[in-house]
Write a protein that holds these residues in place. Structure first.
Motif, PDB file in Angstrom:
ATOM      1  N   GLY A 161     -17.422   6.730   0.322  1.00  0.00           N
ATOM      2  CA  GLY A 161     -16.192   6.965   1.671  1.00  0.00           C
ATOM      3  C   GLY A 161     -14.118   6.825   0.667  1.00  0.00           C
ATOM      4  O   GLY A 161     -14.105   6.496  -0.514  1.00  0.00           O
ATOM      5  N   GLN A 162     -13.556   6.557   1.455  1.00  0.00           N
ATOM      6  CA  GLN A 162     -11.870   6.678   1.536  1.00  0.00           C
ATOM      7  C   GLN A 162     -11.534   5.660   1.818  1.00  0.00           C
ATOM      8  O   GLN A 162     -11.801   5.066   3.272  1.00  0.00           O
ATOM      9  N   VAL A 163     -10.772   4.959   1.500  1.00  0.00           N
ATOM     10  CA  VAL A 163     -10.186   3.676   2.772  1.00  0.00           C
ATOM     11  C   VAL A 163      -8.562   3.651   1.731  1.00  0.00           C
ATOM     12  O   VAL A 163      -8.106   3.717   1.057  1.00  0.00           O
ATOM     13  N   SER A 164      -7.589   4.170   2.357  1.00  0.00           N
ATOM     14  CA  SER A 164      -5.891   4.289   2.099  1.00  0.00           C
ATOM     15  C   SER A 164      -5.748   2.999   2.849  1.00  0.00           C
ATOM     16  O   SER A 164      -5.635   2.923   4.585  1.00  0.00           O
ATOM     17  N   LEU A 165      -4.746   2.397   2.234  1.00  0.00           N
ATOM     18  CA  LEU A 165      -3.695   1.334   3.252  1.00  0.00           C
ATOM     19  C   LEU A 165      -2.088   1.392   3.012  1.00  0.00           C
ATOM     20  O   LEU A 165      -2.333   1.553   2.131  1.00  0.00           O
ATOM     21  N   ASP A 166      -1.384   1.163   4.389  1.00  0.00           N
ATOM     22  CA  ASP A 166      -0.196   1.564   3.885  1.00  0.00           C
ATOM     23  C   ASP A 166       0.290   2.567   3.249  1.00  0.00           C
ATOM     24  O   ASP A 166       1.025   2.589   2.277  1.00  0.00           O
ATOM     25  N   GLY A 167      -0.281   3.645   3.496  1.00  0.00           N
ATOM     26  CA  GLY A 167      -0.306   5.211   2.819  1.00  0.00           C
ATOM     27  C   GLY A 167      -0.986   5.349   1.055  1.00  0.00           C
ATOM     28  O   GLY A 167      -0.433   6.225   0.410  1.00  0.00           O
ATOM     29  N   GLU A 168      -1.513   4.150   0.635  1.00  0.00           N
ATOM     30  CA  GLU A 168      -2.092   4.302  -1.023  1.00  0.00           C
ATOM     31  C   GLU A 168      -3.612   3.938  -0.380  1.00  0.00           C
ATOM     32  O   GLU A 168      -4.234   3.268   0.107  1.00  0.00           O
ATOM     33  N   LEU A 169      -3.633   5.381  -1.004  1.00  0.00           N
ATOM     34  CA  LEU A 169      -5.637   5.175  -1.446  1.00  0.00           C
ATOM     35  C   LEU A 169      -6.070   4.563  -2.143  1.00  0.00           C
ATOM     36  O   LEU A 169      -5.840   4.159  -3.624  1.00  0.00           O
ATOM     37  N   VAL A 170      -6.748   3.493  -1.766  1.00  0.00           N
ATOM     38  CA  VAL A 170      -6.924   2.119  -2.817  1.00  0.00           C
ATOM     39  C   VAL A 170      -8.067   2.140  -3.832  1.00  0.00           C
ATOM     40  O   VAL A 170      -8.825   1.871  -3.855  1.00  0.00           O
ATOM     41  N   TYR A 171      -9.628   3.167  -1.908  1.00  0.00           N
ATOM     42  CA  TYR A 171     -10.246   3.044  -2.751  1.00  0.00           C
ATOM     43  C   TYR A 171     -10.520   5.188  -2.292  1.00  0.00           C
ATOM     44  O   TYR A 171     -10.445   5.487  -0.834  1.00  0.00           O
ATOM     45  N   ASP A 172     -11.184   5.923  -3.482  1.00  0.00           N
ATOM     46  CA  ASP A 172     -12.516   6.644  -3.700  1.00  0.00           C
ATOM     47  C   ASP A 172     -13.713   6.904  -4.157  1.00  0.00           C
ATOM     48  O   ASP A 172     -13.439   7.776  -4.896  1.00  0.00           O
ATOM     49  N   ASN A 173     -14.747   6.219  -3.655  1.00  0.00           N
ATOM     50  CA  ASN A 173     -15.659   5.829  -3.618  1.00  0.00           C
ATOM     51  C   ASN A 173     -16.072   4.805  -5.132  1.00  0.00           C
ATOM     52  O   ASN A 173     -16.868   4.898  -6.120  1.00  0.00           O
ATOM     53  N   ARG A 174     -14.532   4.600  -5.539  1.00  0.00           N
ATOM     54  CA  ARG A 174     -14.502   2.662  -6.372  1.00  0.00           C
ATOM     55  C   ARG A 174     -13.160   3.322  -6.502  1.00  0.00           C
ATOM     56  O   ARG A 174     -12.308   3.636  -5.357  1.00  0.00           O
ATOM     57  N   TRP A 175     -12.970   1.247  -6.668  1.00  0.00           N
ATOM     58  CA  TRP A 175     -11.416   0.881  -6.089  1.00  0.00           C
ATOM     59  C   TRP A 175     -10.599   1.593  -7.451  1.00  0.00           C
ATOM     60  O   TRP A 175     -10.673   1.928  -8.321  1.00  0.00           O
ATOM     61  N   LEU A 176      -8.876   2.131  -6.763  1.00  0.00           N
ATOM     62  CA  LEU A 176      -8.457   2.937  -7.608  1.00  0.00           C
ATOM     63  C   LEU A 176      -7.245   2.112  -7.595  1.00  0.00           C
ATOM     64  O   LEU A 176      -6.712   2.029  -8.624  1.00  0.00           O
ATOM     65  N   ARG A 177      -7.541   0.341  -7.461  1.00  0.00           N
ATOM     66  CA  ARG A 177      -6.482  -0.748  -7.894  1.00  0.00           C
ATOM     67  C   ARG A 177      -8.106  -1.563  -8.876  1.00  0.00           C
ATOM     68  O   ARG A 177      -8.308  -1.840  -7.946  1.00  0.00           O
ATOM     69  N   SER A 178      -7.569  -1.726 -10.389  1.00  0.00           N
ATOM     70  CA  SER A 178      -7.700  -3.171 -11.162  1.00  0.00           C
ATOM     71  C   SER A 178      -7.417  -4.510 -10.339  1.00  0.00           C
ATOM     72  O   SER A 178      -8.030  -5.093 -10.239  1.00  0.00           O
ATOM     73  N   ASP A 179      -6.015  -4.894  -9.531  1.00  0.00           N
ATOM     74  CA  ASP A 179      -5.777  -6.236  -8.909  1.00  0.00           C
ATOM     75  C   ASP A 179      -5.887  -6.009  -7.919  1.00  0.00           C
ATOM     76  O   ASP A 179      -4.977  -6.441  -6.880  1.00  0.00           O
ATOM     77  N   LEU A 180      -7.566  -6.598  -7.109  1.00  0.00           N
ATOM     78  CA  LEU A 180      -7.100  -6.519  -5.836  1.00  0.00           C
ATOM     79  C   LEU A 180      -6.567  -7.688  -5.017  1.00  0.00           C
ATOM     80  O   LEU A 180      -6.536  -6.936  -3.803  1.00  0.00           O
ATOM     81  N   ARG A 181      -6.024  -8.361  -5.585  1.00  0.00           N
ATOM     82  CA  ARG A 181      -5.907 -10.087  -4.821  1.00  0.00           C
ATOM     83  C   ARG A 181      -4.222  -9.602  -4.911  1.00  0.00           C
ATOM     84  O   ARG A 181      -4.013 -10.440  -3.673  1.00  0.00           O
ATOM     85  N   ARG A 182      -4.130  -8.902  -6.254  1.00  0.00           N
ATOM     86  CA  ARG A 182      -2.345  -8.111  -5.837  1.00  0.00           C
ATOM     87  C   ARG A 182      -2.301  -7.943  -4.580  1.00  0.00           C
ATOM     88  O   ARG A 182      -1.816  -7.936  -3.464  1.00  0.00           O
ATOM     89  N   LEU A 183      -3.301  -6.459  -4.045  1.00  0.00           N
ATOM     90  CA  LEU A 183      -3.092  -5.728  -3.495  1.00  0.00           C
ATOM     91  C   LEU A 183      -3.171  -6.895  -2.054  1.00  0.00           C
ATOM     92  O   LEU A 183      -2.582  -6.721  -1.124  1.00  0.00           O
ATOM     93  N   ARG A 184      -4.512  -7.203  -1.954  1.00  0.00           N
ATOM     94  CA  ARG A 184      -4.191  -8.447  -0.740  1.00  0.00           C
ATOM     95  C   ARG A 184      -2.984  -9.062  -0.453  1.00  0.00           C
ATOM     96  O   ARG A 184      -2.492  -9.246   0.316  1.00  0.00           O
ATOM     97  N   LEU A 185      -2.437 -10.107  -1.563  1.00  0.00           N
ATOM     98  CA  LEU A 185      -1.109 -10.474  -1.309  1.00  0.00           C
ATOM     99  C   LEU A 185      -0.179  -9.986  -0.444  1.00  0.00           C
ATOM    100  O   LEU A 185       0.574  -9.922   0.424  1.00  0.00           O
ATOM    101  N   ASP A 186       0.053  -8.500  -1.345  1.00  0.00           N
ATOM    102  CA  ASP A 186       1.072  -7.330  -1.108  1.00  0.00           C
ATOM    103  C   ASP A 186       0.723  -6.816   0.752  1.00  0.00           C
ATOM    104  O   ASP A 186       1.849  -6.571   1.171  1.00  0.00           O
ATOM    105  N   LYS A 187      -0.272  -6.577   0.893  1.00  0.00           N
ATOM    106  CA  LYS A 187      -0.108  -5.547   1.744  1.00  0.00           C
ATOM    107  C   LYS A 187      -1.408  -6.102   3.270  1.00  0.00           C
ATOM    108  O   LYS A 187      -0.917  -5.671   4.109  1.00  0.00           O
ATOM    109  N   ILE A 188      -1.801  -7.377   2.973  1.00  0.00           N
ATOM    110  CA  ILE A 188      -2.618  -7.681   3.726  1.00  0.00           C
ATOM    111  C   ILE A 188      -2.729  -9.713   4.045  1.00  0.00           C
ATOM    112  O   ILE A 188      -2.268 -10.316   3.504  1.00  0.00           O
ATOM    113  N   GLY A 189      -2.822  -9.707   6.234  1.00  0.00           N
ATOM    114  CA  GLY A 189      -2.333 -10.970   5.844  1.00  0.00           C
ATOM    115  C   GLY A 189      -3.375 -11.016   6.938  1.00  0.00           C
ATOM    116  O   GLY A 189      -4.721 -10.944   7.540  1.00  0.00           O
ATOM    117  N   PHE A 190      -4.541 -12.469   6.908  1.00  0.00           N
ATOM    118  CA  PHE A 190      -6.093 -12.867   6.709  1.00  0.00           C
ATOM    119  C   PHE A 190      -5.886 -13.864   8.033  1.00  0.00           C
ATOM    120  O   PHE A 190      -5.433 -15.392   7.755  1.00  0.00           O
TER     121      PHE A 190
END
Length: 237
Positions: free
Chosen positions: A68-97
């Motif tokens: 599948g595909q996952v886009s977060l805040d206008g950025e395609l981050v997953y397209d049958n594979r992660w397109l970001r190498s630093d997922l920790r940074r992605l979470r820090l920048d875009k996501i609150g838990f």
């Protein structure tokens, strides 16, 4: 009602997640599509094992989908594979838990619990502390900034947890049973705060909940069963 002119913040297309292969294969999510806009507060509902937490963790870039595909805040981050190498940074920048248990570090006071997230993101301590105090004041617990978690009420601790989730101004806030440990009054206050945050921060809130007393606080309810959405367009307001 949802305003479709609002920008799409979470866009999931054809996402599936399975564990194992052959006779032992378990399909947690099956070809799921989901779109959430800025300013929306939506709920994920369903029985245990329906895929709610798996979906939340995929949006949070904690679990990798199978397809599948996952886009977060206008950025395609997953397209049958992660397109970001630093997922920790992605979470820090875009996501609150936000979780059912506030998960505050017991050896840090309220302000330091919030500031730690900013410091992990590389902000200087003084700047992190100022932002932490600003958020705690915004959530009306600024007077408890130096209190240790053990001395906070349940409602105060959850507000500090919300402040921590907002520290880096994320566009996506993921909440797992955020009101389950609260009484009806406090649950309503927390949900009203989340709605205020969604509107003022131009963010979206996605919450897993079984709490029937707060369902009228959501814009839309998404019902999952056996990894599929039963319906996904039932506006409540």
């Amino acid at each position: 009602m949802r305003d479709d002119s609002h920008r799409v913040i979470v866009d999931i297309s054809g996402v599936a997640k399975h564990y194992g292969e052959g006779e032992t294969r378990v399909d947690a999510l099956r070809n799921l599509d989901l779109t959430v806009h800025a300013g929306e507060v939506v709920a994920l509902l369903g029985p245990s094992g329906s895929g709610k937490t798996t979906l939340l963790n995929i949006i949070g870039c904690i679990i990798e989908p199978s397809t599948g595909q996952v886009s977060l805040d206008g950025e395609l981050v997953y397209d049958n594979r992660w397109l970001r190498s630093d997922l920790r940074r992605l979470r820090l920048d875009k996501i609150g838990f936000i979780f059912q248990a506030h998960n505050l570090l017991p050896f840090l006071n309220a302000a330091d619990n919030v500031a730690l997230v900013l410091q992990l993101a590389g902000k200087p301590r003084a700047q992190a502390q100022a932002r932490a105090q600003e958020l705690l004041d915004y959530l009306e617990v600024g007077h408890r900034a130096r209190a240790m978690p053990a001395l906070l009420s349940g409602g105060e601790a959850q507000r500090v947890a919300i402040a921590r989730a907002l520290a880096n101004s994320p566009r996506i806030i993921l909440a797992d049973e955020p009101t389950a440990a609260l009484d009806s009054k406090r649950a309503g206050i927390v949900m009203d705060l989340l709605r205020k945050l969604a509107e003022e921060q131009d963010a979206c809130i996605i919450a897993v909940t079984h709490d029937e007393k707060i369902l009228d606080r959501f814009d839309r309810l998404f019902h999952l069963r056996d990894g599929r959405l039963e319906n996904d367009n039932g506006d409540l307001k």
